[in-house]
Design an enzyme around this catalytic site. Sequence first.
Site, PDB file in Angstrom:
ATOM      1  CD  GLU A  44      -3.273   0.367   0.395  1.00 42.23           C
ATOM      2  OE1 GLU A  44      -2.830   1.408  -0.129  1.00 42.23           O
ATOM      3  OE2 GLU A  44      -4.468   0.067   0.411  1.00 42.23           O
ATOM      4  N   GLY A 109      -6.151   3.143  15.759  1.00 39.32           N
ATOM      5  CA  GLY A 109      -5.327   3.631  14.664  1.00 39.32           C
ATOM      6  C   GLY A 109      -4.617   4.927  15.016  1.00 39.32           C
ATOM      7  CG  ASP A 134      -7.574   2.848   4.605  1.00 38.62           C
ATOM      8  OD1 ASP A 134      -7.258   1.673   4.861  1.00 38.62           O
ATOM      9  OD2 ASP A 134      -7.615   3.302   3.444  1.00 38.62           O
ATOM     10  CG  ASN A 181      -9.836   2.168   1.122  1.00 41.96           C
ATOM     11  OD1 ASN A 181      -8.748   2.723   1.064  1.00 41.96           O
ATOM     12  ND2 ASN A 181      -9.958   0.850   1.100  1.00 41.96           N
ATOM     13  CG  ASP A 231      -7.561  -0.272  -1.455  1.00 40.75           C
ATOM     14  OD1 ASP A 231      -7.108   0.688  -0.791  1.00 40.75           O
ATOM     15  OD2 ASP A 231      -7.394  -1.455  -1.111  1.00 40.75           O
ATOM     16  CB  SER A 232      -5.395   3.827  -2.264  1.00 42.73           C
ATOM     17  OG  SER A 232      -5.315   3.293  -0.952  1.00 42.73           O
TER      18      SER A 232
END
Length: 322
Positions: A44, A109, A134, A181, A231-232
């Site tokens: 990631e 987190g 995230d 996300n 996702d990203s």
Amino acid sequence: MTVSNGQDSGIVAELTTIPANEQMIPFEIAEPWLKVSDEAMQLEGLCFDRSGNLYFLEVFEGRIFKVAKGSQKLECLYQLAQGENPAALKIHKDGRLFICCLGNFVDSGSVIALDPDELTVETIIAPSKGFVVDDMVFASDGSFYFTNFVGGVGNLIGGVYHVSADFSMISPVLSHLAVPNGLALTKDEQALWITEMSHNRLIYCQLVDRTSVPPFGTAVPYHFSGLEGPDSCCVDDEGNLYVALYEQGRVLVFDALGNVKEQKLIKGRETGHLLRTTHPAIAPNSKELIICTNDFGQDKGSWLYKATALADGAGFSYQFKS
């Protein structure tokens, strides 16, 4: 590498597992660029610094990697403590690596800042704040936004938050989301792009100031297909948006109005390999698009793939400010 619509080229295998409504989207086959590991590591956080060096990370072992510009030599720069579970990396204009951590995926987190030269660490958002961080993106004043990666379709507790430039204040921006996300800021900083994983949506969120959303200021320009969801994401210098699709081995590309324009397909996805595409990033002053992926549960390992972006990397980003 060329873009094709599949019919003209006769290449159809790459499209067999793509939903019918997306099979006519022009595509480019992304090619292998750098093998990271024989193991399927959850890669990631791709991010280029102002010198063109590439940084990224691995989630579950907490390793931070560096690839120097012009090389394919992989260096493990730092390793976080077990259980921090880093998920994204962005670079401050002073060169520090800001790392988003998922913690226990419930409420521990954090965001930490790593000096890549001294290898010293500063806590920016402490685990005690109760977030699952995230992804993040800097604004031009040094403040930043982050996604709180929690909730679900029946439990809309996820959201997007803003952190002041002195890191002293955390303010909500958009709430009631299902596992938000990826996050990107438009060039004029008048809006955020948000990928909402559990609702399979791309969200466009206008901003009046750093933390206020105007009436009728949100839209969902695209609903993704399939399980797992988006996702990203990242933007290029012309405002095009690149969204990685988890467990689909591809990246969808949108224009600045949220219209889908193209897709980048990981070579091997057509046979069910390297489907865990998580993050795209574009090199500064270049159209070189790097995509990280891995072959979870199978034998092809972990890779960075390369394709061609529609425009150069976003040189307007905060990390490139003087």
